[in-house]
Design a protein around this motif. Sequence first.
Motif: not given
Length: 122
Positions: A70-77, A120-122
Amino acid sequence: MMRLYPILAVVTLVVAAPANAAMTVHQFVTRANDLRAQGFAAMLSPDFAVLKEEARQAKSQLKAENARRVAARKPPIACVPDGESIGIEEMLDGLQALPAAYHKRPLKDGYARVVAQRFPCQ
């Protein structure tokens, strides 16, 4: 000389498997199933504390990795809603249902996969 062989075998196992080595999904599930078969007596087994700590570490590692992503602006697991969690039985069933290739991976990877499938992340 014959008495020396068991001692050498134990020393070899201790050196080959450092104490901080993470369990694989297979190792965790196998040991957990052995405990499941014991019912309530499982809580008296030394394995209970070991597996509980392995699960805690896997969960902690997943939280830390999620925060880094999240800090690296990548999608969370996974996107676990506040107040939600996966029970131990659901987690064990999820780990067992993973593809065979996943059973060779560290527990944290299996834990991440199960949590991501459930939340899951939407």
